[in-house]
Scaffold this active site. Structure first.
Site, PDB file in Angstrom:
ATOM      1  CG  ASP A  25      -2.205   0.735   1.027  1.00  0.00           C
ATOM      2  OD1 ASP A  25      -3.266   0.238   1.445  1.00  0.00           O
ATOM      3  OD2 ASP A  25      -2.159   1.822   0.403  1.00  0.00           O
ATOM      4  CD  GLU A  59      -8.463   4.987  -1.727  1.00  0.00           C
ATOM      5  OE1 GLU A  59      -7.536   5.772  -1.446  1.00  0.00           O
ATOM      6  OE2 GLU A  59      -9.403   4.774  -0.949  1.00  0.00           O
ATOM      7  CG  ASP A 102      -4.137   6.022   0.804  1.00  0.00           C
ATOM      8  OD1 ASP A 102      -5.088   5.264   1.016  1.00  0.00           O
ATOM      9  OD2 ASP A 102      -3.989   7.112   1.394  1.00  0.00           O
ATOM     10  CG  HIS A 150      -8.950  -0.575   4.573  1.00  0.00           C
ATOM     11  ND1 HIS A 150      -8.754  -0.639   3.195  1.00  0.00           N
ATOM     12  CD2 HIS A 150      -8.454   0.613   4.956  1.00  0.00           C
ATOM     13  CE1 HIS A 150      -8.166   0.462   2.798  1.00  0.00           C
ATOM     14  NE2 HIS A 150      -7.966   1.236   3.828  1.00  0.00           N
ATOM     15  CG  ASP A 151     -11.224   2.970   3.476  1.00  0.00           C
ATOM     16  OD1 ASP A 151     -10.598   3.372   2.466  1.00  0.00           O
ATOM     17  OD2 ASP A 151     -10.730   2.942   4.623  1.00  0.00           O
TER      18      ASP A 151
END
Ligand code: TEU
Ligand code: CA
Length: 557
Positions: free
Chosen positions: A98, A255, A199, A328-329
């Site tokens: 990530d 993302e 990210d 995870h969000d």
């Protein structure tokens, strides 16, 4: 359509903090992940994306990085990382890191220097502005509540943080920042990792002059949309591609908060000058509220079909889709789109996994793990939920109980409860006290139980992944053309996939009621094969098909 290993892959996302604790401190860690590598190999995935494992004060659970080339104390050591990478590679599993470079932690050495004085050589690594009329330089809000600007007493200026005040935004317009980031990325690629999930990469180029945004009715600040898809974002990603990405056989997924189809065609263009694919967020925004995500709206299936079909159609041949509903969000998809039954979990999975694009399975999704009944706000751990509750109730914008019921439904913590390995205390996640509450349903839903049940959600995911990766229909599932059927049907999601004269029909009743669907005559004949179904017998195909609640099936026709 050009072939590529990352198009033919199925990715499993691990949130290390909640996956498996090996040393009893209640926090997941790298050795814990390595200890579960056989489980992941059994599932059949071939890529693991790990949320950040770098040194961090954990203000945002690792998305606030203090040292990009050191491992977070709670997660273990660099030796533990090297062991994990080796164990994965030995099983034919690639590791995607990530990459969080829109911002660092305020404890990163770069920021410590930058904030020390206006003249410091690293001052312009970050975005500093003078006060304007005695207050913040503009009306942008942080994604974690409050203003996106924090006053710094030492140098009497504000710094920008689109997320928490401990996550100062890097200044990507500064070529030295790009140099430092590309050096760090190269260092990880030289270690042999297999790619990056980037990210909020759509936010790295801020609009010229940082102008005020529009403050929506009922909001306190302008939203982060202002910072997405900025003037130089593609220039910076093309530079990253030239200087790092193009030199390695790696996979990249952006993302891209706020991305549109038009922008995605640039970020994930088939010429490969930027990234391989992006995460879009329109589908997971369909149940949002007027001002923010805190609502209990249900997603209207025709709207979901229209949106996912737009992405399937528009990117076909010119870019590449990622396929996800969980991460995870996001709250647990079986609670959001299903009725938390295993059958609904399998139905949702079939709808997603038969589309064109790279599927992402989030830890626990393969078990049918559900949202968690956290109860009072004190049981939450996520900065986004906690700050939103405080800000919106203190400002009198939301009634506490009503807001809490929306947080219960949409909080990111729903995806962050410990992985449910077995029916022992703390679901086998830790021998200590877990950092966040364990979902009370762990005795009913856990890996050990599902590995012993051939009809479990786990084995259904294993079969879906096997169809895509190692079956006679693999090319058809990965590369076949997508065509939506029954666009107006409010319960059934039906579509076909076609390649070289072969065709699949995917039928999913995404509702809790039995329903009928009319099929085009040419599809109504007896199927050549049934690839998968979530009931003993697949529905009989005819002019009209009857589908039980949450029933799904995939046919070769
Ligand atoms: O998420 C960015 C982002 O878009 C999230 O703010 C998302 O919109 C929101 O959480 C949905 O409610 C990335 C990471 O995935 C997230 O975990 C981090 O908190 C965030 O960036 C900051 O790094
Ligand atoms: Ca641990």
């Amino acid at each position: 359509m050009k072939r590529a290993w990352w198009k033919e892959s199925v990715v499993y996302q691990i949130y290390p903090r909640s996956f498996c604790d090996s040393n009893g401190d209640g926090i997941g860690d790298l050795k814990g992940i390595t200890s579960r590598m056989d489980y992941l190999q059994k599932l059949g995935i071939n890529v693991i994306w790990m949320s950040p494992v770098y040194k961090s004060p954990n203000d945002d659970n690792g998305y606030d990085i203090a040292d990009y080339q050191a491992i977070m104390d709670e997660f273990g050591t660099m030796e533990d990382f090297d062991e994990l990478l080796l164990e994965a590679h030995q099983r034919g599993i690639r590791i995607v890191m990530d990459l969080v470079v829109n911002h660092t932690s305020d404890e990163h050495a770069w920021f410590v220097e930058s904030r020390s004085s206006r003249e410091n050589a690293k001052r312009d690594y970050y975005i500093w502005r003078e006060a304007k009329d005695g207050r913040e330089p503009n009306n942008w809000g942080s994604c974690f509540s409050g203003s996106a600007w924090e006053w710094d007493e030492t140098t009497q200026m504000y710094y920008l943080h689109c997320f928490s005040k401990k996550q100062p935004d890097l200044n990507w317009d500064n070529p030295e920042v790009r140099d430092r980031v590309f050096e760090m990325m190269t260092w990880w690629c030289e270690k042999g990792i297999d790619g990056f999930r980037m990210d909020v990469i759509s936010m790295i180029s801020k609009p010229e002059g940082l102008p005020d945004g529009t403050v929506a009715e009922g909001a306190l600040y302008a939203g982060s949309g202002m910072t997405c898809n900025g003037p130089h974002v593609h220039e910076y990603l093309q530079e990253m591609n030239r200087r790092v990405l193009s030199r390695y056989d790696i996979m990249t997924v952006g993302e891209t908060a706020g991305v549109t189809v038009e922008e995605a065609k640039k970020y994930a263009n088939a010429e490969g000058t930027e990234l391989n694919m992006v995460f879009q967020f329109e589908h997971v925004g369909l149940d949002g509220g007027a001002v923010d995500k805190w609502s209990r709206n249900k997603i209207y299936l025709p709207a979901l079909k229209e949106n996912l079909t737009k992405w399937q159609r528009e990117l076909a041949g010119v870019a590449w889709n990622s396929i996800f509903f969980s991460n995870h969000d996001q709250p647990r998809v079986v609670s959001r789109l299903g009725d938390e039954s295993p059958r609904s979990a399998k139905c949702i999975a079939t709808m997603l996994h038969m589309m064109q694009g790279t599927p992402y399975v989030y830890q626990g999704e393969e078990l049918g793990m559900t949202n968690c009944p956290f109860g009072p706000i004190e049981n939450y751990r996520d900065i986004e939920s906690i700050n939103a509750y405080r800000e919106l109730t203190e400002a009198g914008l939301r009634e506490p109980q009503e807001l809490l019921s929306c947080i219960a439904y949409k909080s990111r913590d729903n995806a962050r409860t410990p992985m449910q390995w077995d029916g022992s205390p703390n679901a086998g996640f830790t021998s200590g006290t877990p950092w966040i509450m364990v979902n009370p349903n762990y005795r009913e839903i856990n890996a050990e139980k599902e590995l012993a049940d051939p009809d479990s959600v786990f084995y259904y995911y294993q079969k879906l992944i096997g169809l895509r990766r190692r079956s006679e229909w693999s090319d058809l599932i990965v590369y076949g053309d997508y065509e939506l059927l029954l666009p107006e049907h409010e319960a059934v999601y039906a579509y076909t996939r076609s390649l070289d004269g072969r065709r699949l029909l995917v039928l999913c009743n995404l509702s809790a009621q039995e329903t009928q669907a009319k099929l085009p005559a040419e599809l109504a004949g007896g199927p050549k094969a049934v690839l998968i179904a979530n009931t003993e017998k697949a529905p009989r195909l005819g002019e009209t098909v009857t589908l039980e609640k949450w029933q799904c099936a995939v046919y070769e026709i």
